[in-house]
Design a protein around this motif. Structure first.
Motif, PDB file in Angstrom:
ATOM      1  N   LYS A  82      -5.650  16.628  11.696  1.00  0.00           N
ATOM      2  CA  LYS A  82      -6.959  17.193  11.380  1.00  0.00           C
ATOM      3  C   LYS A  82      -6.975  17.791   9.976  1.00  0.00           C
ATOM      4  O   LYS A  82      -7.980  17.689   9.249  1.00  0.00           O
ATOM      5  CB  LYS A  82      -7.349  18.241  12.420  1.00  0.00           C
ATOM      6  CG  LYS A  82      -7.658  17.662  13.788  1.00  0.00           C
ATOM      7  CD  LYS A  82      -8.106  18.720  14.770  1.00  0.00           C
ATOM      8  CE  LYS A  82      -8.483  18.101  16.112  1.00  0.00           C
ATOM      9  NZ  LYS A  82      -9.647  17.176  15.987  1.00  0.00           N
ATOM     10  N   GLN A  83      -5.865  18.398   9.582  1.00  0.00           N
ATOM     11  CA  GLN A  83      -5.773  18.967   8.245  1.00  0.00           C
ATOM     12  C   GLN A  83      -5.822  17.875   7.183  1.00  0.00           C
ATOM     13  O   GLN A  83      -6.514  18.005   6.161  1.00  0.00           O
ATOM     14  CB  GLN A  83      -4.472  19.763   8.109  1.00  0.00           C
ATOM     15  CG  GLN A  83      -4.265  20.405   6.734  1.00  0.00           C
ATOM     16  CD  GLN A  83      -5.266  21.495   6.438  1.00  0.00           C
ATOM     17  OE1 GLN A  83      -5.689  22.215   7.349  1.00  0.00           O
ATOM     18  NE2 GLN A  83      -5.661  21.623   5.188  1.00  0.00           N
ATOM     19  N   LEU A 121     -10.989  24.249  12.355  1.00  0.00           N
ATOM     20  CA  LEU A 121      -9.551  23.951  12.369  1.00  0.00           C
ATOM     21  C   LEU A 121      -8.728  25.231  12.500  1.00  0.00           C
ATOM     22  O   LEU A 121      -7.747  25.275  13.245  1.00  0.00           O
ATOM     23  CB  LEU A 121      -9.159  23.202  11.100  1.00  0.00           C
ATOM     24  CG  LEU A 121      -7.678  22.815  10.974  1.00  0.00           C
ATOM     25  CD1 LEU A 121      -7.234  21.954  12.162  1.00  0.00           C
ATOM     26  CD2 LEU A 121      -7.428  22.074   9.660  1.00  0.00           C
TER      27      LEU A 121
END
Length: 206
Positions: A82-83, A121
């Motif tokens: 996701k990062q 996130l």
């Protein structure tokens, strides 16, 4: 929180004083005499158990350590993916801005969306970290309880006054005659093997 350090500590080390207290891998010198039977010449009977041997040879501990390692790695992978996706989107946005590909309103909207993704996130990071910590504490408690329960049964016949945990240099000298590690490990593994419900629960989580 640095994602590289979120789950760097997976060792189970929540033992009570009567059992184990840490998972230190370092060794302290002990007498090289062969283990001998406890004598009854003194009113105080003391024994000790090597913590690192429990951690490496007790199957309950090994099984749960693998579960935690797998869970921790899965969380790391999820956060990393996701990062990376967020960083790629942000880089693409900056490139398009430099190329004047957006109107002012479009740029503001995309920037707000990227900020929301970043916040989401961070929230996910905190949530997964908390869940992992809860799982770790649960396994620590299960490990501690299993050892305490076994030692309570074990000591009904042995009648030791103290059973100490030997981890690193917390005991500066220990006569091997008082080392009951192998006996305790054998008993723990036998008890664990004879607990099908507990073992099944462990296997289900893998």
């Amino acid at each position: 929180m640095n994602k590289k350090n979120i789950f760097r500590t997976l060792a189970i080390a929540a033992f009570a004083a009567v059992a184990m207290t840490s998972c230190d891998k370092s060794k302290s010198q002990v007498d090289d005499k062969e283990p001998a039977a406890q004598t009854a010449s003194t009113a105080t009977k003391i024994a000790y158990v090597e913590v690192d041997s429990i951690m490496s040879q007790y199957k309950f501990c090994k099984d749960y350590s693998l579960i935690l390692q797998k869970k921790g790695q899965n969380i790391q992978n999820t956060l990393a993916q996701k990062q990376q996706a967020l960083e790629a989107a942000a880089a693409n946005f900056q490139q398009k801005v430099q190329q004047n590909a957006y109107t002012r309103e479009q740029a503001q909207s995309i920037q707000m969306s990227l900020q929301k993704q970043s916040n989401d996130l961070q929230a996910l990071n905190q949530r997964l970290s908390g869940e992992f910590q809860t799982e770790t504490e649960k396994y620590n408690n299960a490990l501690r309880d299993s050892i305490q329960h076994y030692l309570a049964l074990y000591n009904k016949d042995k009648k030791y006054t103290l059973i100490l945990s030997k981890a690193g240099d917390n005991i500066l000298y220990a006569d091997k005659a008082h080392d009951i590690t192998n006996e305790v490990i054998a008993g723990l593994n036998k008890a664990y093997k004879q607990a099908p419900a507990e073992k099944a629960a462990t296997e289900k989580k893998k």
